[in-house]
Design a protein around this motif. Structure first.
Motif, PDB file in Angstrom:
ATOM      1  N   ARG A  61      -9.442  19.316   8.486  1.00 32.55           N
ATOM      2  CA  ARG A  61      -9.614  18.962   7.074  1.00 32.55           C
ATOM      3  C   ARG A  61      -8.409  18.192   6.529  1.00 32.55           C
ATOM      4  O   ARG A  61      -8.501  17.576   5.476  1.00 32.55           O
ATOM      5  CB  ARG A  61      -9.860  20.212   6.231  1.00 32.55           C
ATOM      6  N   TYR A  62      -7.274  18.243   7.239  1.00 28.89           N
ATOM      7  CA  TYR A  62      -6.067  17.551   6.783  1.00 28.89           C
ATOM      8  C   TYR A  62      -5.936  16.195   7.468  1.00 28.89           C
ATOM      9  O   TYR A  62      -5.960  16.103   8.696  1.00 28.89           O
ATOM     10  CB  TYR A  62      -4.829  18.390   7.071  1.00 28.89           C
ATOM     11  N   THR A  63      -5.832  15.156   6.661  1.00 26.21           N
ATOM     12  CA  THR A  63      -5.720  13.805   7.199  1.00 26.21           C
ATOM     13  C   THR A  63      -4.904  12.953   6.235  1.00 26.21           C
ATOM     14  O   THR A  63      -4.251  13.486   5.329  1.00 26.21           O
ATOM     15  CB  THR A  63      -7.119  13.198   7.436  1.00 26.21           C
ATOM     16  N   THR A  64      -4.914  11.652   6.422  1.00 24.56           N
ATOM     17  CA  THR A  64      -4.185  10.757   5.518  1.00 24.56           C
ATOM     18  C   THR A  64      -5.108   9.653   5.037  1.00 24.56           C
ATOM     19  O   THR A  64      -6.154   9.385   5.640  1.00 24.56           O
ATOM     20  CB  THR A  64      -2.967  10.120   6.206  1.00 24.56           C
ATOM     21  N   THR A  65      -4.744   9.036   3.946  1.00 25.52           N
ATOM     22  CA  THR A  65      -5.471   7.877   3.446  1.00 25.52           C
ATOM     23  C   THR A  65      -4.468   6.866   2.904  1.00 25.52           C
ATOM     24  O   THR A  65      -3.350   7.231   2.533  1.00 25.52           O
ATOM     25  CB  THR A  65      -6.477   8.275   2.348  1.00 25.52           C
ATOM     26  N   THR A  66      -4.869   5.615   2.871  1.00 26.79           N
ATOM     27  CA  THR A  66      -3.997   4.540   2.392  1.00 26.79           C
ATOM     28  C   THR A  66      -4.709   3.774   1.286  1.00 26.79           C
ATOM     29  O   THR A  66      -5.877   3.404   1.432  1.00 26.79           O
ATOM     30  CB  THR A  66      -3.629   3.583   3.533  1.00 26.79           C
ATOM     31  N   LEU A  67      -4.011   3.569   0.181  1.00 29.23           N
ATOM     32  CA  LEU A  67      -4.556   2.839  -0.960  1.00 29.23           C
ATOM     33  C   LEU A  67      -3.671   1.651  -1.293  1.00 29.23           C
ATOM     34  O   LEU A  67      -2.452   1.703  -1.110  1.00 29.23           O
ATOM     35  CB  LEU A  67      -4.644   3.741  -2.195  1.00 29.23           C
ATOM     36  N   ASP A  68      -4.290   0.596  -1.783  1.00 31.27           N
ATOM     37  CA  ASP A  68      -3.535  -0.500  -2.381  1.00 31.27           C
ATOM     38  C   ASP A  68      -2.666   0.062  -3.501  1.00 31.27           C
ATOM     39  O   ASP A  68      -3.092   0.980  -4.219  1.00 31.27           O
ATOM     40  CB  ASP A  68      -4.516  -1.544  -2.921  1.00 31.27           C
ATOM     41  N   ILE A  69      -1.475  -0.450  -3.668  1.00 32.53           N
ATOM     42  CA  ILE A  69      -0.551   0.088  -4.671  1.00 32.53           C
ATOM     43  C   ILE A  69      -1.172   0.090  -6.064  1.00 32.53           C
ATOM     44  O   ILE A  69      -1.058   1.074  -6.804  1.00 32.53           O
ATOM     45  CB  ILE A  69       0.763  -0.716  -4.670  1.00 32.53           C
ATOM     46  N   GLY A  70      -1.857  -0.990  -6.407  1.00 34.63           N
ATOM     47  CA  GLY A  70      -2.493  -1.053  -7.723  1.00 34.63           C
ATOM     48  C   GLY A  70      -3.533   0.032  -7.907  1.00 34.63           C
ATOM     49  O   GLY A  70      -3.634   0.640  -8.978  1.00 34.63           O
ATOM     50  N   GLU A  71      -4.321   0.291  -6.862  1.00 34.12           N
ATOM     51  CA  GLU A  71      -5.338   1.333  -6.945  1.00 34.12           C
ATOM     52  C   GLU A  71      -4.703   2.712  -7.010  1.00 34.12           C
ATOM     53  O   GLU A  71      -5.192   3.605  -7.712  1.00 34.12           O
ATOM     54  CB  GLU A  71      -6.288   1.238  -5.749  1.00 34.12           C
ATOM     55  N   PHE A  72      -3.613   2.910  -6.294  1.00 31.76           N
ATOM     56  CA  PHE A  72      -2.893   4.188  -6.361  1.00 31.76           C
ATOM     57  C   PHE A  72      -2.425   4.463  -7.792  1.00 31.76           C
ATOM     58  O   PHE A  72      -2.623   5.566  -8.325  1.00 31.76           O
ATOM     59  CB  PHE A  72      -1.701   4.171  -5.407  1.00 31.76           C
ATOM     60  N   ILE A  73      -1.809   3.467  -8.415  1.00 25.87           N
ATOM     61  CA  ILE A  73      -1.327   3.642  -9.787  1.00 25.87           C
ATOM     62  C   ILE A  73      -2.490   3.887 -10.736  1.00 25.87           C
ATOM     63  O   ILE A  73      -2.425   4.756 -11.616  1.00 25.87           O
ATOM     64  CB  ILE A  73      -0.505   2.412 -10.227  1.00 25.87           C
ATOM     65  N   ARG A  74      -3.574   3.126 -10.562  1.00 27.61           N
ATOM     66  CA  ARG A  74      -4.740   3.300 -11.439  1.00 27.61           C
ATOM     67  C   ARG A  74      -5.292   4.715 -11.333  1.00 27.61           C
ATOM     68  O   ARG A  74      -5.592   5.360 -12.353  1.00 27.61           O
ATOM     69  CB  ARG A  74      -5.835   2.292 -11.076  1.00 27.61           C
ATOM     70  N   ARG A  75      -5.438   5.207 -10.111  1.00 23.34           N
ATOM     71  CA  ARG A  75      -5.985   6.547  -9.935  1.00 23.34           C
ATOM     72  C   ARG A  75      -5.067   7.607 -10.539  1.00 23.34           C
ATOM     73  O   ARG A  75      -5.536   8.552 -11.188  1.00 23.34           O
ATOM     74  CB  ARG A  75      -6.212   6.839  -8.448  1.00 23.34           C
ATOM     75  N   PHE A  76      -3.781   7.470 -10.315  1.00 20.18           N
ATOM     76  CA  PHE A  76      -2.850   8.449 -10.867  1.00 20.18           C
ATOM     77  C   PHE A  76      -2.962   8.493 -12.390  1.00 20.18           C
ATOM     78  O   PHE A  76      -3.069   9.575 -12.989  1.00 20.18           O
ATOM     79  CB  PHE A  76      -1.419   8.110 -10.453  1.00 20.18           C
ATOM     80  N   SER A 121       0.808  -1.221   0.000  1.00 18.54           N
ATOM     81  CA  SER A 121       0.000   0.000   0.000  1.00 18.54           C
ATOM     82  C   SER A 121       0.842   1.271   0.000  1.00 18.54           C
ATOM     83  O   SER A 121       2.045   1.251   0.264  1.00 18.54           O
ATOM     84  CB  SER A 121      -0.929   0.001   1.223  1.00 18.54           C
ATOM     85  N   VAL A 122       0.162   2.387  -0.296  1.00 23.03           N
ATOM     86  CA  VAL A 122       0.749   3.724  -0.280  1.00 23.03           C
ATOM     87  C   VAL A 122      -0.099   4.602   0.640  1.00 23.03           C
ATOM     88  O   VAL A 122      -1.331   4.597   0.540  1.00 23.03           O
ATOM     89  CB  VAL A 122       0.771   4.359  -1.690  1.00 23.03           C
ATOM     90  N   THR A 123       0.540   5.347   1.507  1.00 23.50           N
ATOM     91  CA  THR A 123      -0.157   6.283   2.391  1.00 23.50           C
ATOM     92  C   THR A 123       0.235   7.704   1.992  1.00 23.50           C
ATOM     93  O   THR A 123       1.415   7.995   1.769  1.00 23.50           O
ATOM     94  CB  THR A 123       0.213   6.039   3.862  1.00 23.50           C
ATOM     95  N   PHE A 124      -0.765   8.590   1.891  1.00 24.05           N
ATOM     96  CA  PHE A 124      -0.487   9.968   1.495  1.00 24.05           C
ATOM     97  C   PHE A 124      -1.467  10.930   2.161  1.00 24.05           C
ATOM     98  O   PHE A 124      -2.506  10.529   2.689  1.00 24.05           O
ATOM     99  CB  PHE A 124      -0.529  10.121  -0.024  1.00 24.05           C
ATOM    100  N   LYS A 125      -1.111  12.205   2.121  1.00 26.29           N
ATOM    101  CA  LYS A 125      -1.929  13.242   2.747  1.00 26.29           C
ATOM    102  C   LYS A 125      -3.113  13.599   1.846  1.00 26.29           C
ATOM    103  O   LYS A 125      -2.984  13.663   0.629  1.00 26.29           O
ATOM    104  CB  LYS A 125      -1.090  14.500   2.989  1.00 26.29           C
ATOM    105  N   VAL A 126      -4.254  13.868   2.465  1.00 25.60           N
ATOM    106  CA  VAL A 126      -5.433  14.325   1.731  1.00 25.60           C
ATOM    107  C   VAL A 126      -6.064  15.492   2.487  1.00 25.60           C
ATOM    108  O   VAL A 126      -5.800  15.712   3.666  1.00 25.60           O
ATOM    109  CB  VAL A 126      -6.478  13.195   1.552  1.00 25.60           C
ATOM    110  N   LYS A 127      -6.904  16.234   1.776  1.00 26.84           N
ATOM    111  CA  LYS A 127      -7.597  17.374   2.382  1.00 26.84           C
ATOM    112  C   LYS A 127      -9.077  17.273   2.073  1.00 26.84           C
ATOM    113  O   LYS A 127      -9.464  17.130   0.917  1.00 26.84           O
ATOM    114  CB  LYS A 127      -7.021  18.689   1.849  1.00 26.84           C
ATOM    115  N   ASP A 128      -9.905  17.353   3.103  1.00 22.37           N
ATOM    116  CA  ASP A 128     -11.361  17.324   2.947  1.00 22.37           C
ATOM    117  C   ASP A 128     -11.850  18.761   2.878  1.00 22.37           C
ATOM    118  O   ASP A 128     -11.882  19.470   3.885  1.00 22.37           O
ATOM    119  CB  ASP A 128     -12.014  16.590   4.122  1.00 22.37           C
ATOM    120  N   TYR A 129     -12.230  19.202   1.674  1.00 26.28           N
ATOM    121  CA  TYR A 129     -12.616  20.595   1.471  1.00 26.28           C
ATOM    122  C   TYR A 129     -13.950  20.936   2.127  1.00 26.28           C
ATOM    123  O   TYR A 129     -14.304  22.115   2.229  1.00 26.28           O
ATOM    124  CB  TYR A 129     -12.675  20.905  -0.028  1.00 26.28           C
TER     125      TYR A 129
END
Length: 401
Positions: A294-309, A279-287
């Motif tokens: 509003r600032y937090t983190t989220t974790t995605l499966d590596i495959g899903e991270f690549i797909r989204r990017f 997995s990959v963990t990164f910062k996100v912001k809830d507008y």
């Protein structure tokens, strides 16, 4: 510049090959090219040069960048060059930030129709602003617009929207004077929302009738005219999101803001926190939330991270920054001369220095003593330099291509 602890390139290099194999046949050529560019960026794969200090002989290696517009490492230089070109055009008037967002239902079909629907988003939003601004009941003037397309939310979900930077006023319809907006007010957002909805839906129906839209999977039935009309029907009754932010403090604030938006990619390396085998963990912001929460983190499966990017890779040749109204290229110089005259301004620096040699960029300073660095060797893509860097290894990660 210090290298970030984690980069999108690290994720692609470590897990891209497996992901491509698993998703074989479902990844476009453009997406594959983006992955390849990011993986190779500022490595020996693209070549580079060796620079040595004239004073202390400190030696460093600088690798070439990929210059791909989706690469998180290559946007700084591009943004600075773009901003330098825009600086002379700024006017001493309030500037407004207006956002036009597509409803999620249209965002869904935009995923497989990027070039068509993103273009309609640009066109409909600009036409909305120009039409309402020209109406004597509102401003009665021809305004200028700089539009920037973003297709992502903070978590890299598909969220197509256009950011507009709009000067607080425009030329009278007969070109005789400058008309200023009311203080702290650009144009009524509810009026903008209604016209944007009508224009966008009309243009979507026309694109469908012309056979320009494609549908797959669960959306395949929308190929039929009646099915597509039924799909659009509920959207005619919902409120579409148009947001106008408070005016900027001044031209410098506009430049600072634009520099954060014009060349942004789906996620910056600064937001990446951790990577493991799964997995990959990164910062996100809830507008939707105000304040520190509003600032937090989220974790995605590596495959899903690549797909989204990669879902945010734009079609080849698609322009994500566009200008409208007073800022269109056809009559831009002449129009801006008239605007500056009405605002009692001297000709812009760009007008005064047009046709002159802009000069060479300043030489890179030595990171050790501040002396002048000179290039002593260049090496081709896939090759390694003959000279060695000063120990310990110092790799300058700058755009040298």
């Amino acid at each position: 510049m210090a290298r970030p602890g984690l980069e999108v390139a690290d994720i692609f290099r470590g897990h891209g090959a497996v992901w491509r194999d698993v998703n074989r046949g479902r990844v476009s050529l453009d997406q594959l090219k983006v992955m390849s560019a990011i993986e190779s960026c500022r490595t020996a794969a693209l070549g580079g040069h060796v620079a040595r200090c004239e004073d202390c002989a400190h030696t460093v290696i600088a690798y070439n960048s990929c210059r791909n517009r989706h690469c998180p490492k290559c946007q700084g230089v591009a943004a600075r060059a773009w901003m330098a070109a825009r600086e002379a055009e700024l006017l001493p008037v309030p500037y407004f930030h207006v956002v036009f967002t597509l409803p999620s239902a249209i965002g869904d079909i935009a995923y497989h129709n990027k070039a068509v629907i993103y273009d309609l988003l640009f066109t409909a939003s600009a036409e909305t602003m120009l039409t309402i601004a020209a109406d004597p009941r509102h401003l009665g003037a021809r305004i200028g617009i700089t539009s920037v397309l973003h297709t992502w939310g903070s978590a890299m979900t598909h969220h197509p929207h256009v950011h507009m930077i709009v000067p607080g006023g425009g030329l009278a319809r007969d070109g005789s004077r400058w008309i200023s907006c009311k203080p702290n007010f650009c144009l009524p957002v509810r009026v903008l929302s209604k016209l944007f909805r009508r224009l966008m839906l009309t243009k979507l129906a026309a694109a469908h009738a012309a056979g320009k839209l494609q549908f797959f999977g669960a959306r395949a039935h929308l190929t039929a005219v009646k099915a597509f009309a039924a799909f659009l029907a509920p959207l005619r009754k919902t409120r579409w999101f148009v947001y106008a932010k408070r005016p900027f403090a001044g031209p410098k604030a506009v430049l600072a803001y634009l520099s954060r938006y014009t060349h942004r990619v789906a996620i910056s390396n600064r937001r990446l926190i951790a990577l493991n085998e799964r997995s990959v963990t990164f910062k996100v912001k809830d507008y939707r939330i105000e304040g520190p929460g509003r600032y937090t983190t989220t974790t995605l499966d590596i495959g899903e991270f690549i797909r989204r990017f990669l879902s945010h890779v734009l079609p080849k040749g698609f322009h994500r920054i566009r200008h409208y109204g007073l800022f269109t290229s056809a009559n831009r110089t002449k129009t801006m001369e008239a605007v500056r005259k009405f605002l009692d301004l001297a000709p812009s620096a760009a007008e005064q220095t047009s046709g002159t040699d802009p000069g060479q960029p300043l030489a890179l300073s030595c990171p050790h003593c501040g002396g002048r660095m000179v290039i002593i060797e260049t090496f081709e893509a896939g090759c390694h330099p003959r000279h060695r860097p000063t120990t310990p290894l110092v790799v300058i990660r700058i755009d040298t291509s």
